[in-house]
Design a protein around this motif. Structure first.
Motif, PDB file in Angstrom:
ATOM      1  N   GLY A   1       0.841  -1.190   0.000  1.00 62.50           N
ATOM      2  CA  GLY A   1       0.000   0.000   0.000  1.00 62.50           C
ATOM      3  C   GLY A   1       0.876   1.240   0.000  1.00 62.50           C
ATOM      4  N   ALA A   2       0.330   2.330  -0.510  1.00 57.39           N
ATOM      5  CA  ALA A   2       1.028   3.610  -0.463  1.00 57.39           C
ATOM      6  C   ALA A   2       0.897   4.208   0.941  1.00 57.39           C
ATOM      7  CB  ALA A   2       0.438   4.563  -1.502  1.00 57.39           C
ATOM      8  N   PHE A   3       1.654   5.242   1.199  1.00 59.35           N
ATOM      9  CA  PHE A   3       1.610   5.916   2.491  1.00 59.35           C
ATOM     10  C   PHE A   3       0.170   6.330   2.828  1.00 59.35           C
ATOM     11  CE2 PHE A   3       1.836   9.614   5.247  1.00 59.35           C
ATOM     12  CZ  PHE A   3       2.794   9.255   6.187  1.00 59.35           C
ATOM     13  N   ASP A   4      -0.499   6.982   1.872  1.00 60.80           N
ATOM     14  CA  ASP A   4      -1.874   7.451   2.114  1.00 60.80           C
ATOM     15  C   ASP A   4      -2.848   6.292   2.323  1.00 60.80           C
ATOM     16  OD1 ASP A   4      -1.061  10.086   1.984  1.00 60.80           O
ATOM     17  OD2 ASP A   4      -1.632  10.346  -0.121  1.00 60.80           O
ATOM     18  N   ASP A   5      -2.598   5.155   1.669  1.00 64.56           N
ATOM     19  CA  ASP A   5      -3.438   3.973   1.902  1.00 64.56           C
ATOM     20  C   ASP A   5      -3.373   3.560   3.373  1.00 64.56           C
ATOM     21  OD1 ASP A   5      -4.134   3.710  -0.817  1.00 64.56           O
ATOM     22  OD2 ASP A   5      -2.355   2.484  -1.214  1.00 64.56           O
ATOM     23  N   HIS A   6      -2.159   3.501   3.908  1.00 61.24           N
ATOM     24  CA  HIS A   6      -1.994   3.090   5.306  1.00 61.24           C
ATOM     25  C   HIS A   6      -2.686   4.061   6.259  1.00 61.24           C
ATOM     26  CE1 HIS A   6       0.985   0.366   3.601  1.00 61.24           C
ATOM     27  NE2 HIS A   6       0.972  -0.285   4.753  1.00 61.24           N
ATOM     28  N   ILE A   7      -2.546   5.344   5.998  1.00 65.16           N
ATOM     29  CA  ILE A   7      -3.226   6.348   6.834  1.00 65.16           C
ATOM     30  C   ILE A   7      -4.734   6.112   6.784  1.00 65.16           C
ATOM     31  CG2 ILE A   7      -3.701   8.814   7.157  1.00 65.16           C
ATOM     32  CD1 ILE A   7      -0.831   8.031   7.889  1.00 65.16           C
ATOM     33  N   GLY A   8      -5.262   5.896   5.587  1.00 69.70           N
ATOM     34  CA  GLY A   8      -6.701   5.668   5.432  1.00 69.70           C
ATOM     35  C   GLY A   8      -7.162   4.405   6.137  1.00 69.70           C
ATOM     36  N   TRP A   9      -6.413   3.317   6.019  1.00 72.15           N
ATOM     37  CA  TRP A   9      -6.785   2.063   6.683  1.00 72.15           C
ATOM     38  C   TRP A   9      -6.798   2.234   8.195  1.00 72.15           C
ATOM     39  CZ3 TRP A   9      -2.653  -0.692   3.309  1.00 72.15           C
ATOM     40  CH2 TRP A   9      -3.161  -0.893   2.021  1.00 72.15           C
ATOM     41  N   LEU A  10      -5.802   2.943   8.725  1.00 73.46           N
ATOM     42  CA  LEU A  10      -5.752   3.173  10.171  1.00 73.46           C
ATOM     43  C   LEU A  10      -6.924   4.035  10.631  1.00 73.46           C
ATOM     44  CD1 LEU A  10      -1.914   3.689  10.428  1.00 73.46           C
ATOM     45  CD2 LEU A  10      -3.190   1.900  11.626  1.00 73.46           C
ATOM     46  N   GLU A  11      -7.237   5.093   9.883  1.00 69.77           N
ATOM     47  CA  GLU A  11      -8.373   5.955  10.237  1.00 69.77           C
ATOM     48  C   GLU A  11      -9.683   5.177  10.184  1.00 69.77           C
ATOM     49  OE1 GLU A  11      -6.718  10.332   8.815  1.00 69.77           O
ATOM     50  OE2 GLU A  11      -7.922   9.145   7.425  1.00 69.77           O
ATOM     51  N   GLN A  12      -9.864   4.369   9.138  1.00 69.90           N
ATOM     52  CA  GLN A  12     -11.089   3.582   9.010  1.00 69.90           C
ATOM     53  C   GLN A  12     -11.231   2.576  10.145  1.00 69.90           C
ATOM     54  OE1 GLN A  12     -10.789   1.880   5.091  1.00 69.90           O
ATOM     55  NE2 GLN A  12     -10.850   3.895   4.105  1.00 69.90           N
ATOM     56  N   ALA A  13     -10.116   2.119  10.684  1.00 70.49           N
ATOM     57  CA  ALA A  13     -10.149   1.160  11.795  1.00 70.49           C
ATOM     58  C   ALA A  13     -10.481   1.836  13.116  1.00 70.49           C
ATOM     59  CB  ALA A  13      -8.805   0.448  11.913  1.00 70.49           C
ATOM     60  N   GLY A  14     -10.405   3.180  13.166  1.00 59.55           N
ATOM     61  CA  GLY A  14     -10.734   3.903  14.384  1.00 59.55           C
ATOM     62  C   GLY A  14      -9.568   4.636  15.016  1.00 59.55           C
ATOM     63  N   PHE A  15      -8.371   4.515  14.441  1.00 58.53           N
ATOM     64  CA  PHE A  15      -7.206   5.181  15.020  1.00 58.53           C
ATOM     65  C   PHE A  15      -7.243   6.681  14.739  1.00 58.53           C
ATOM     66  CE2 PHE A  15      -5.736   0.794  14.573  1.00 58.53           C
ATOM     67  CZ  PHE A  15      -5.214   0.581  15.838  1.00 58.53           C
ATOM     68  N   PHE A  16      -6.637   7.438  15.630  1.00 62.02           N
ATOM     69  CA  PHE A  16      -6.489   8.877  15.441  1.00 62.02           C
ATOM     70  C   PHE A  16      -5.117   9.267  15.967  1.00 62.02           C
ATOM     71  CE2 PHE A  16      -8.478   7.988  19.438  1.00 62.02           C
ATOM     72  CZ  PHE A  16      -7.872   8.842  20.347  1.00 62.02           C
ATOM     73  N   GLN A  17      -4.743  10.517  15.822  1.00 60.22           N
ATOM     74  CA  GLN A  17      -3.387  10.981  16.151  1.00 60.22           C
ATOM     75  C   GLN A  17      -2.351  10.121  15.439  1.00 60.22           C
ATOM     76  OE1 GLN A  17      -3.470  10.971  20.525  1.00 60.22           O
ATOM     77  NE2 GLN A  17      -3.527  13.210  20.458  1.00 60.22           N
ATOM     78  N   ILE A  18      -2.558   9.978  14.147  1.00 56.19           N
ATOM     79  CA  ILE A  18      -1.681   9.137  13.329  1.00 56.19           C
ATOM     80  C   ILE A  18      -0.504   9.983  12.851  1.00 56.19           C
ATOM     81  CG2 ILE A  18      -1.521   7.741  11.240  1.00 56.19           C
ATOM     82  CD1 ILE A  18      -4.605   7.314  11.552  1.00 56.19           C
ATOM     83  N   GLU A  19       0.690   9.499  13.122  1.00 52.61           N
ATOM     84  CA  GLU A  19       1.902  10.182  12.684  1.00 52.61           C
ATOM     85  C   GLU A  19       2.703   9.228  11.828  1.00 52.61           C
ATOM     86  OE1 GLU A  19       4.131  11.720  15.977  1.00 52.61           O
ATOM     87  OE2 GLU A  19       2.308  12.280  17.054  1.00 52.61           O
ATOM     88  N   GLY A  20       3.337   9.743  10.790  1.00 53.33           N
ATOM     89  CA  GLY A  20       4.141   8.893   9.935  1.00 53.33           C
ATOM     90  C   GLY A  20       5.240   9.675   9.263  1.00 53.33           C
TER      91      GLY A  20
END
Length: 198
Positions: free
Chosen positions: A136-155
């Motif tokens: 997955g691309a960087f933005d894919d991973h951010i989206g998957w984490l957000e959809q799972a319920g995560f927040f305060q995502i840093e990368g």
């Protein structure tokens, strides 16, 4: 990783990270690997390193991640998620396994953007050889984490810190023992090695 944390190391390999976390950060660690041979080797290694009381291993396919009645403070996934077939499902399962305020620490190979066709072909060959169904691309991973319920995502992109690895791999592939071993392997392995060298 605060002292006393309970850590899940997904894709733990032969236990190096799990043991380091336990010894240096005072955490208890459950390592998961799909390989029975890796789990056996890891258990022996942690015994001799003196952290066997804090580190345990289980054989499990992360695509079927199921740990009933288990909760963790940190889920550690380093260069393993590339091998998972359903990354969004995996991250949803991680969210369910974390205690409130828990953290996922993820380091992953990413799909590059703006690659030429020959570069894309090389990446596909490496992925086939490394048994990576997709990147997955960087933005894919951010989206998957957000959809799972995560927040305060840093990368961050740490390519520059790890790109020397490929130089080391190419040097290793050119050694006599590796070249001799390649003579006994199948075409798929030789294609993979050639892709890495390119």
């Amino acid at each position: 990783i605060p002292s006393g944390s309970r850590v899940l190391d997904v894709g733990c390999g032969i236990g190096g990270s799990a043991c380091w976390i336990a010894k240096n950060l005072g955490a208890s660690v459950l390592g998961l690997t799909i390989s029975p041979a890796q789990a056996e080797f890891a258990q022996i290694a942690v015994f001799f390193s003196g952290c066997a009381a804090e580190v345990h291993f289980e054989v499990m396919d992360a695509d079927e991640l199921e740990l009933r009645d288990s909760r963790f403070d940190v889920i550690w996934v380093v260069e393993a998620s590339e091998h998972f077939r359903d990354k969004p499902r995996f991250f949803r399962r991680c969210y369910d396994l974390l205690n409130p305020g828990g953290v996922v620490a993820l380091c992953a190979w990413l799909a590059g953007s703006h690659l030429s066709l020959p570069q894309k072909n090389l990446v596909e060959q490496v992925c086939r050889g490394m048994l990576c169904p997709s990147l997955g691309a960087f933005d894919d991973h951010i989206g998957w984490l957000e959809q799972a319920g995560f927040f305060q995502i840093e990368g961050e992109d740490c390519t520059r810190q790890v790109e020397r690895t490929w130089d080391y791999v190419v040097e290793l592939l050119q050694t006599g023992p590796v070249q001799a071993l390649l003579q006994t392997t199948d075409d798929r392995i030789r294609q993979f090695v050639n892709a890495c060298a390119d």
